[in-house]
Design an enzyme around this catalytic site. Structure first.
Site, short mmCIF file in Angstrom:
data_model
loop_
_atom_site.label_atom_id
_atom_site.label_comp_id
_atom_site.label_asym_id
_atom_site.label_seq_id
_atom_site.Cartn_x
_atom_site.Cartn_y
_atom_site.Cartn_z
N THR A 1 19.32 77.79 29.02
CA THR A 1 17.51 77.06 29.11
C THR A 1 18.11 75.19 28.50
O THR A 1 19.02 74.76 28.36
CB THR A 1 17.08 77.52 27.54
OG1 THR A 1 15.93 76.56 27.23
CG2 THR A 1 17.61 76.52 26.39
N ARG A 2 16.64 74.92 29.49
CA ARG A 2 16.71 72.75 29.66
C ARG A 2 15.40 72.77 28.45
O ARG A 2 15.52 71.22 28.31
CB ARG A 2 16.99 72.03 30.30
CG ARG A 2 15.05 72.94 32.25
CD ARG A 2 15.19 71.73 33.33
NE ARG A 2 14.33 71.44 32.69
CZ ARG A 2 13.39 71.94 34.14
NH1 ARG A 2 12.75 73.80 33.77
NH2 ARG A 2 11.95 71.21 33.39
N HIS B 1 11.12 78.53 21.63
CA HIS B 1 9.53 78.97 21.03
C HIS B 1 10.28 80.71 20.57
O HIS B 1 10.92 80.61 20.92
CB HIS B 1 8.97 78.48 21.81
CG HIS B 1 9.12 76.78 21.61
ND1 HIS B 1 8.51 75.98 20.74
CD2 HIS B 1 8.33 76.21 23.36
CE1 HIS B 1 8.69 74.56 21.58
NE2 HIS B 1 8.69 75.02 22.36
N HIS C 1 11.55 82.30 23.99
CA HIS C 1 12.35 82.37 23.91
C HIS C 1 13.15 83.51 23.46
O HIS C 1 14.41 84.21 23.66
CB HIS C 1 12.73 81.17 24.05
CG HIS C 1 12.09 80.12 24.87
ND1 HIS C 1 11.28 79.44 24.86
CD2 HIS C 1 11.89 80.03 26.40
CE1 HIS C 1 10.35 78.93 26.04
NE2 HIS C 1 11.03 78.70 26.50
N GLY D 1 15.25 84.60 34.51
CA GLY D 1 13.49 84.32 34.20
C GLY D 1 13.33 84.03 35.22
O GLY D 1 12.80 83.40 36.31
N ARG D 2 11.26 83.59 35.18
CA ARG D 2 10.72 83.20 36.41
C ARG D 2 10.81 81.70 36.66
O ARG D 2 10.83 80.97 35.57
CB ARG D 2 9.23 83.80 35.79
CG ARG D 2 7.84 83.28 36.69
CD ARG D 2 6.94 83.79 36.30
NE ARG D 2 5.81 83.21 36.86
CZ ARG D 2 4.99 82.28 37.65
NH1 ARG D 2 4.93 80.80 37.27
NH2 ARG D 2 4.31 82.36 38.40
N HIS E 1 13.88 80.73 37.68
CA HIS E 1 14.78 79.64 37.07
C HIS E 1 15.24 78.39 38.24
O HIS E 1 15.79 78.41 38.68
CB HIS E 1 15.80 80.66 37.51
CG HIS E 1 17.12 80.82 36.32
ND1 HIS E 1 17.68 80.99 35.16
CD2 HIS E 1 18.02 79.42 36.54
CE1 HIS E 1 18.71 80.68 35.06
NE2 HIS E 1 18.98 79.97 35.98
N VAL F 1 13.95 36.70 33.81
CA VAL F 1 14.88 37.57 33.90
C VAL F 1 15.70 37.50 35.04
O VAL F 1 17.15 37.18 34.39
CB VAL F 1 14.43 38.76 34.34
CG1 VAL F 1 15.46 40.20 34.08
CG2 VAL F 1 13.77 39.49 33.17
N ARG G 1 18.59 43.31 44.46
CA ARG G 1 16.42 44.04 43.94
C ARG G 1 16.59 44.41 43.18
O ARG G 1 15.84 44.96 41.80
CB ARG G 1 16.40 43.48 44.96
CG ARG G 1 15.45 42.62 45.74
CD ARG G 1 14.76 43.12 47.03
NE ARG G 1 14.94 41.90 47.79
CZ ARG G 1 13.22 41.00 47.92
NH1 ARG G 1 12.91 41.28 46.93
NH2 ARG G 1 13.51 40.33 48.97
#
Length: 668
Positions: A198-199, A203, A206, A291-292, A294, A436, A451
């Site tokens: 997982t990333r 919940h 899961h 999973g779906r 992936h 800057v 740049r």
């Protein structure tokens, strides 16, 4: 008899860390070598090559392996391997190298982590790599954007010797190497382990999916989230890990464990799923949950998904036997309200009402400060997310104004700064590109590389300001989309980001020519001038687009302020009641509308006394009457301003108070 987890992919777990004595020899020799500071993605790849996570790789891909992986999804020797893993370098460094040379690989602090002994130097066809590895050349795909806009033009390969693994100071106990995690499984007596990739935060859906997977595989569970690089805009790994630690209590004791994976994801869909399975086998897993969609990155610029929802499952099942790992495939789980439970989408009874919250909707809930529903997540997980991602009204933000020279960036930025300081809700910092350059980047020229460096520096400073709750306004030409995207990724999702394109046409900017730069560029005095001799890549992802040809700087700044209010970053100040009523009666469009109580000092003051003899007749409902009458409700209730338009001045204000529509309220 227990024999532990399955063997590593390729039969042997690679370990490239050399002895202390050899490490000292390499450090001494490296004084005479060129060095390269590994990019964040390369650092992840280096760690997994070094510790065996990428077994059987012993280094970055040779040209023969690279070509074979692209064409056949296999290394040159025929071993199934789906993803190119390359050390890309800039042109100038590549020119200094030749076969037989050595290159010191360092982290951003300058610590030498390894040595690459150069065997090959080759140049990739990036369009071919994008098409074959990821199925697209669309820069909306994160790996394609990296390939075209960030990766160097030279690839280098050769044997790698590792002095030490990269240092991590967060969650150290949760970062085992493949060998260490395998030893843990052996100590626990686990012989069947199903890994979950997982990333995202975890919940209730899961947790339900992983429980089902463990039951189906008759295995213990490895929660193995990616904490290297994921998709830009994803929730940061520190917050995610706290949610993972929270949900571990949802599993029966001694049935699940949590470990972190320092992987740089490519979001490569089906190929990436195969890659993930190989990595999990090296970490000791016997089964892998897919999973779906992936590792799918979503949709391309044309709105079409990059990969089909079950392409990854199909490809992994096709190669499961060769990979030596079981595949546990799942459809998307949804919450069925009537049953108060999660079910696979294809198992939901006809007509049943289902509930789901996408990642986009989750971010919207957090941005708006809305409560996350109990059916969706655990209270402790919600608390962690709300702690790290407060409502937008309490977030910092970056506004990056981009456009040609003469489009009005600095002036609009100055007006915007003044208005935000007047608002007073946040500290405000203005980072002008020219300033800057003088103060931070005086050594930079105007090549594309210089740049981009200047824009990245502006973006980095702005991101630090925004992440601490401030407002950073950046005014820079920022001509290239890739650098602007990097600035966005530096800030989001921990803080807000608004890209403003001042789309004023070139001919208008050149006619203004406030600094005389266009004339110098046309005369050949200035080289590499944007719009004349250098390109400007007009943004396709700007939140606000303003043409200042016939628009004042104040109006342009107001358009930005209006966007910030609509998105919830700004709350409106409470008005002085009488002034606000008069301004609205005149038809002005005051930017006041938040729920605010009036200051305590105004309690008991009627509008009639405020405006002396000006009679008022109001039809504003109970709250309005309480205010008009100076009632005690002011001390108890918040009042929405402006009041509804169903009120009127009985006889109208005296003529001397009338003014053009949109004028400021009368002086106090």
């Amino acid at each position: 008899m227990y024999d532990g987890p399955t063997s590593p992919y390729g039969g042997k777990l690679v370990d490239l860390v050399v002895s202390p004595r050899r490490a000292a020899e390499l450090k001494a020799a490296a004084k005479h070598w060129p060095s390269w500071v590994l990019t964040p993605r390369q650092l992840c790849d280096f760690e997994l090559i070094a510790n065996g996570g990428f077994s059987p790789l012993t280094g970055f891909l040779s040209e023969a392996d690279y070509d074979s992986v692209l064409e056949r999804m296999r290394l040159a020797d025929g071993t199934l391997w789906p993803m190119p893993v390359n050390l890309d370098l800039p042109e100038d460094l590549g020119a200094k190298l030749a076969p037989g040379a050595s290159l010191a690989l360092r982290d951003r602090e300058g610590t030498m982590l390894g040595a690459l002994h150069v065997a090959e130097i080759y140049r990739p066809d990036k369009a071919r790599e994008a098409e074959l590895a990821f199925g697209t050349t669309d820069r909306a795909h994160p790996a394609v954007a990296y390939l075209f806009d960030e990766a160097g033009p030279v690839y280098v390969s050769g044997p790698v010797e590792v002095l030490s693994l990269p240092s991590h100071y967060d969650y150290k106990a949760l970062r085992p190497t493949p060998a260490e995690l395998r030893a843990t499984f052996s100590r626990l007596g686990w012989s069947r382990i199903v890994a979950f990739q997982t990333r995202n935060p975890m919940h209730r859906a899961h947790v339900e999916l992983t429980r089902r997977a463990a039951r189906e595989a008759e295995a213990n569970l490895l929660i193995h989230p990616v904490v290297g690089m994921t998709k830009p805009g994803d929730i940061d790994h520190h917050t995610r890990v706290r949610t993972y630690q929270t949900v571990m209590s949802a599993y029966p004791s001694s049935t699940a464990t949590l470990a972190l994976l320092p992987l740089a994801m490519r979001m490569g869909g089906p190929r990436e799923a195969v890659w993930h399975a190989i990595i999990r086998r090296n970490y000791g897993a016997t089964h892998f949950i897919v999973g779906r969609d992936h590792a799918g990155p979503g949709r391309g610029r044309d709105g079409t998904p990059f990969y089909g929802p079950y392409d990854a499952q199909d490809l992994l099942k096709e190669h499961s036997a060769e990979l030596g790992i079981g595949v546990v495939a799942f459809q998307h789980l949804v919450y069925v309200e009537e049953r108060a439970e999660y079910m696979a989408a294809d198992e939901v009874p006809d007509g049943a009402r289902t509930l789901d919250i996408s990642g986009t909707e989750l971010r919207r809930h957090l941005a708006e400060g809305r409560e996350l529903p109990a059916w969706f997540t655990f209270p402790a997980v919600a608390a962690e997310l709300q702690k790290s991602y407060p409502p937008r009204a309490r977030q910092g933000f970056t506004v990056l104004l981009t456009g040609l020279s003469g489009s009005g960036k600095s002036t609009v930025a100055s007006v915007l700064q003044a208005k935000l300081l007047e608002d007073g809700s946040r500290p405000v910092t203005l980072l002008d590109g020219d300033v800057v350059r003088r103060q931070i980047s005086p050594e930079l020229g105007f090549s594309r590389q210089d740049r981009d460096v200047n824009v990245r520096r502006i973006g980095w400073v702005a991101s630090q300001i925004a992440r601490q709750g401030g407002a950073a306004i950046c005014a820079a030409i920022a001509p290239y989309a890739s650098a602007r995207r990097e600035v966005r990724e530096m800030t989001a999702p921990a803080a807000g980001f608004v890209l403003v394109h001042l789309s004023t046409p070139l001919e208008v900017c050149e006619a203004r020519d406030p600094k005389g730069l266009y004339a110098k560029a046309r005369g050949g005095i200035l080289e590499a001038f944007t719009g004349i001799t250098d390109p400007y890549e007009a943004p396709e992802d700007a939140e606000v687009t303003v043409d200042t040809t016939d628009l004042s700087a104040e109006d342009a700044a107001q358009a930005i302020l209006d966007h910030l209010r609509r998105e919830g970053y700004l709350r409106d100040r409470a008005p002085v009641a009488g002034d606000e009523l008069l301004a609205q009666e005149q038809g002005a469009s005051p930017s006041l509308g938040a729920m605010r109580p009036l200051p305590a000092s105004r309690e008991g003051t009627t509008h009639a006394s405020r405006w002396q003899d000006l009679p008022l007749a109001v039809t504003t409902g109970d709250r309005g009457r309480a205010i008009m009458q100076g009632g005690s409700a002011l001390a108890k209730e918040e009042v929405r301003w402006p009041l509804p338009r169903s009120r009127s001045f009985a006889d109208g204000p005296p003529p001397s108070t009338r003014g053009p529509v949109g004028e400021a309220p009368l002086p106090r």
